[in-house]
Design a protein around this motif. Structure first.
Motif, PDB file in Angstrom:
ATOM      1  N   THR A 198       0.832  -1.202   0.000  1.00 10.11           N
ATOM      2  CA  THR A 198       0.000   0.000   0.000  1.00 10.11           C
ATOM      3  C   THR A 198       0.869   1.256   0.000  1.00 10.11           C
ATOM      4  O   THR A 198       0.586   2.226  -0.699  1.00 10.11           O
ATOM      5  N   THR A 199       1.939   1.216   0.790  1.00 11.51           N
ATOM      6  CA  THR A 199       2.864   2.347   0.856  1.00 11.51           C
ATOM      7  C   THR A 199       3.565   2.533  -0.483  1.00 11.51           C
ATOM      8  O   THR A 199       3.664   3.661  -0.991  1.00 11.51           O
ATOM      9  N   ILE A 200       4.051   1.455  -1.041  1.00  9.26           N
ATOM     10  CA  ILE A 200       4.761   1.517  -2.326  1.00  9.26           C
ATOM     11  C   ILE A 200       3.845   2.083  -3.412  1.00  9.26           C
ATOM     12  O   ILE A 200       4.247   2.948  -4.190  1.00  9.26           O
ATOM     13  N   ALA A 201       2.588   1.637  -3.430  1.00 12.30           N
ATOM     14  CA  ALA A 201       1.630   2.132  -4.417  1.00 12.30           C
ATOM     15  C   ALA A 201       1.372   3.631  -4.227  1.00 12.30           C
ATOM     16  O   ALA A 201       1.283   4.384  -5.204  1.00 12.30           O
ATOM     17  N   ALA A 202       1.270   4.079  -2.979  1.00 10.14           N
ATOM     18  CA  ALA A 202       1.057   5.508  -2.709  1.00 10.14           C
ATOM     19  C   ALA A 202       2.244   6.327  -3.186  1.00 10.14           C
ATOM     20  O   ALA A 202       2.076   7.402  -3.766  1.00 10.14           O
ATOM     21  N   CYS A 203       3.446   5.833  -2.949  1.00 11.06           N
ATOM     22  CA  CYS A 203       4.648   6.539  -3.401  1.00 11.06           C
ATOM     23  C   CYS A 203       4.689   6.623  -4.929  1.00 11.06           C
ATOM     24  O   CYS A 203       5.034   7.666  -5.496  1.00 11.06           O
ATOM     25  N   ASP A 204       4.322   5.527  -5.593  1.00 12.04           N
ATOM     26  CA  ASP A 204       4.291   5.518  -7.054  1.00 12.04           C
ATOM     27  C   ASP A 204       3.264   6.504  -7.597  1.00 12.04           C
ATOM     28  O   ASP A 204       3.536   7.245  -8.549  1.00 12.04           O
ATOM     29  N   ARG A 205       2.074   6.541  -6.976  1.00 11.77           N
ATOM     30  CA  ARG A 205       1.050   7.501  -7.406  1.00 11.77           C
ATOM     31  C   ARG A 205       1.522   8.927  -7.172  1.00 11.77           C
ATOM     32  O   ARG A 205       1.336   9.802  -8.032  1.00 11.77           O
ATOM     33  N   ARG A 206       2.135   9.183  -6.017  1.00  9.57           N
ATOM     34  CA  ARG A 206       2.651  10.519  -5.709  1.00  9.57           C
ATOM     35  C   ARG A 206       3.681  10.942  -6.751  1.00  9.57           C
ATOM     36  O   ARG A 206       3.627  12.051  -7.285  1.00  9.57           O
ATOM     37  N   ASP A 207       4.620  10.051  -7.061  1.00  7.80           N
ATOM     38  CA  ASP A 207       5.672  10.378  -8.027  1.00  7.80           C
ATOM     39  C   ASP A 207       5.103  10.674  -9.411  1.00  7.80           C
ATOM     40  O   ASP A 207       5.559  11.597 -10.099  1.00  7.80           O
ATOM     41  N   ALA A 208       4.084   9.917  -9.822  1.00  8.71           N
ATOM     42  CA  ALA A 208       3.448  10.160 -11.119  1.00  8.71           C
ATOM     43  C   ALA A 208       2.752  11.524 -11.138  1.00  8.71           C
ATOM     44  O   ALA A 208       2.832  12.256 -12.134  1.00  8.71           O
ATOM     45  N   MET A 209       2.093  11.877 -10.035  1.00  5.65           N
ATOM     46  CA  MET A 209       1.422  13.175  -9.963  1.00  5.65           C
ATOM     47  C   MET A 209       2.431  14.320  -9.945  1.00  5.65           C
ATOM     48  O   MET A 209       2.204  15.368 -10.547  1.00  5.65           O
ATOM     49  N   ILE A 210       3.554  14.126  -9.259  1.00  2.00           N
ATOM     50  CA  ILE A 210       4.597  15.154  -9.247  1.00  2.00           C
ATOM     51  C   ILE A 210       5.107  15.385 -10.659  1.00  2.00           C
ATOM     52  O   ILE A 210       5.306  16.536 -11.074  1.00  2.00           O
ATOM     53  N   ALA A 211       5.296  14.314 -11.425  1.00  2.32           N
ATOM     54  CA  ALA A 211       5.747  14.449 -12.813  1.00  2.32           C
ATOM     55  C   ALA A 211       4.748  15.269 -13.627  1.00  2.32           C
ATOM     56  O   ALA A 211       5.147  16.108 -14.453  1.00  2.32           O
ATOM     57  N   GLU A 212       3.449  15.062 -13.389  1.00  2.53           N
ATOM     58  CA  GLU A 212       2.422  15.826 -14.103  1.00  2.53           C
ATOM     59  C   GLU A 212       2.466  17.308 -13.718  1.00  2.53           C
ATOM     60  O   GLU A 212       2.336  18.178 -14.575  1.00  2.53           O
ATOM     61  N   VAL A 213       2.647  17.600 -12.442  1.00  2.00           N
ATOM     62  CA  VAL A 213       2.735  18.994 -11.994  1.00  2.00           C
ATOM     63  C   VAL A 213       4.008  19.637 -12.565  1.00  2.00           C
ATOM     64  O   VAL A 213       3.984  20.798 -12.981  1.00  2.00           O
ATOM     65  N   ASN A 214       5.090  18.879 -12.613  1.00  2.00           N
ATOM     66  CA  ASN A 214       6.324  19.384 -13.223  1.00  2.00           C
ATOM     67  C   ASN A 214       6.104  19.758 -14.689  1.00  2.00           C
ATOM     68  O   ASN A 214       6.611  20.787 -15.151  1.00  2.00           O
ATOM     69  N   LYS A 215       5.335  18.945 -15.405  1.00  2.00           N
ATOM     70  CA  LYS A 215       5.040  19.233 -16.817  1.00  2.00           C
ATOM     71  C   LYS A 215       4.267  20.534 -16.978  1.00  2.00           C
ATOM     72  O   LYS A 215       4.317  21.161 -18.026  1.00  2.00           O
ATOM     73  N   LYS A 216       3.540  20.924 -15.930  1.00  2.00           N
ATOM     74  CA  LYS A 216       2.790  22.179 -15.957  1.00  2.00           C
ATOM     75  C   LYS A 216       3.656  23.364 -15.539  1.00  2.00           C
ATOM     76  O   LYS A 216       3.173  24.476 -15.414  1.00  2.00           O
ATOM     77  N   GLY A 217       4.957  23.105 -15.284  1.00  5.35           N
ATOM     78  CA  GLY A 217       5.884  24.191 -14.966  1.00  5.35           C
ATOM     79  C   GLY A 217       6.059  24.490 -13.492  1.00  5.35           C
ATOM     80  O   GLY A 217       6.530  25.568 -13.133  1.00  5.35           O
ATOM     81  N   TRP A 218       5.697  23.561 -12.622  1.00  2.00           N
ATOM     82  CA  TRP A 218       5.818  23.752 -11.183  1.00  2.00           C
ATOM     83  C   TRP A 218       6.824  22.766 -10.617  1.00  2.00           C
ATOM     84  O   TRP A 218       6.937  21.633 -11.072  1.00  2.00           O
ATOM     85  N   CYS A 219       7.583  23.186  -9.608  1.00  2.00           N
ATOM     86  CA  CYS A 219       8.551  22.300  -8.973  1.00  2.00           C
ATOM     87  C   CYS A 219       8.622  22.583  -7.478  1.00  2.00           C
ATOM     88  O   CYS A 219       8.096  23.574  -6.991  1.00  2.00           O
ATOM     89  N   TRP A 220       9.269  21.670  -6.757  1.00  2.00           N
ATOM     90  CA  TRP A 220       9.417  21.736  -5.302  1.00  2.00           C
ATOM     91  C   TRP A 220      10.750  22.393  -5.029  1.00  2.00           C
ATOM     92  O   TRP A 220      11.793  21.870  -5.354  1.00  2.00           O
ATOM     93  N   GLY A 221      10.761  23.578  -4.451  1.00  2.00           N
ATOM     94  CA  GLY A 221      12.019  24.290  -4.258  1.00  2.00           C
ATOM     95  C   GLY A 221      11.872  25.414  -3.249  1.00  2.00           C
ATOM     96  O   GLY A 221      10.896  25.449  -2.522  1.00  2.00           O
ATOM     97  N   PRO A 222      12.827  26.305  -3.208  1.00  2.00           N
ATOM     98  CA  PRO A 222      13.992  26.450  -4.080  1.00  2.00           C
ATOM     99  C   PRO A 222      15.000  25.310  -3.885  1.00  2.00           C
ATOM    100  O   PRO A 222      15.052  24.688  -2.826  1.00  2.00           O
ATOM    101  N   ASP A 223      15.775  25.067  -4.923  1.00  2.39           N
ATOM    102  CA  ASP A 223      16.738  23.967  -4.917  1.00  2.39           C
ATOM    103  C   ASP A 223      17.697  24.024  -3.732  1.00  2.39           C
ATOM    104  O   ASP A 223      18.035  22.989  -3.165  1.00  2.39           O
TER     105      ASP A 223
END
Length: 108
Positions: free
Chosen positions: A65-90
């Motif tokens: 369940t944890t692994i699946a949640a992490c995978d879903r989170r990572d996929a959603m982060i990739a989608e938000v990144n495609k929209k020009g948003w990131c987690w920062g500042p670096d």
């Protein structure tokens, strides 16, 4: 947890409701930032990322369940990144990071 995620708004970009914000922010282990300050195009994804991150970081690392949640989170982060948003500042420590427009301070 799954009930909360299923209750998140789906479809066209629209502001996340106060009820959704309250429901997600009441979950144990989830720190919910003020998603309302972000464009509606990414609001529901940021709420869902936060909810999945709470499962991912708050449970046993070898639980499917944890692994699946992490995978879903990572996929959603990739989608938000495609929209020009990131987690920062670096250069910031994790506690000082937030979602921001990609640019000189934050890279995708």
């Amino acid at each position: 947890m799954a009930m909360v995620l299923a209750a998140l708004p789906q479809g066209a970009a629209r502001p996340v409701s106060e009820a959704t914000i309250d429901r997600v922010s009441e979950l144990d282990g989830i720190y919910l930032f003020d998603v309302r300050k972000y464009p509606t195009a990414v609001q529901e994804q940021l709420v869902a990322i936060e909810a999945e991150n709470g499962i991912c970081r708050g449970h046993s690392g070898d639980d499917p369940t944890t692994i699946a949640a992490c995978d879903r989170r990572d996929a959603m982060i990739a989608e938000v990144n495609k929209k020009g948003w990131c987690w920062g500042p670096d250069e910031a420590i994790e506690a000082d990071r937030h979602w921001m427009r990609a640019g000189t301070a934050c890279h995708i």
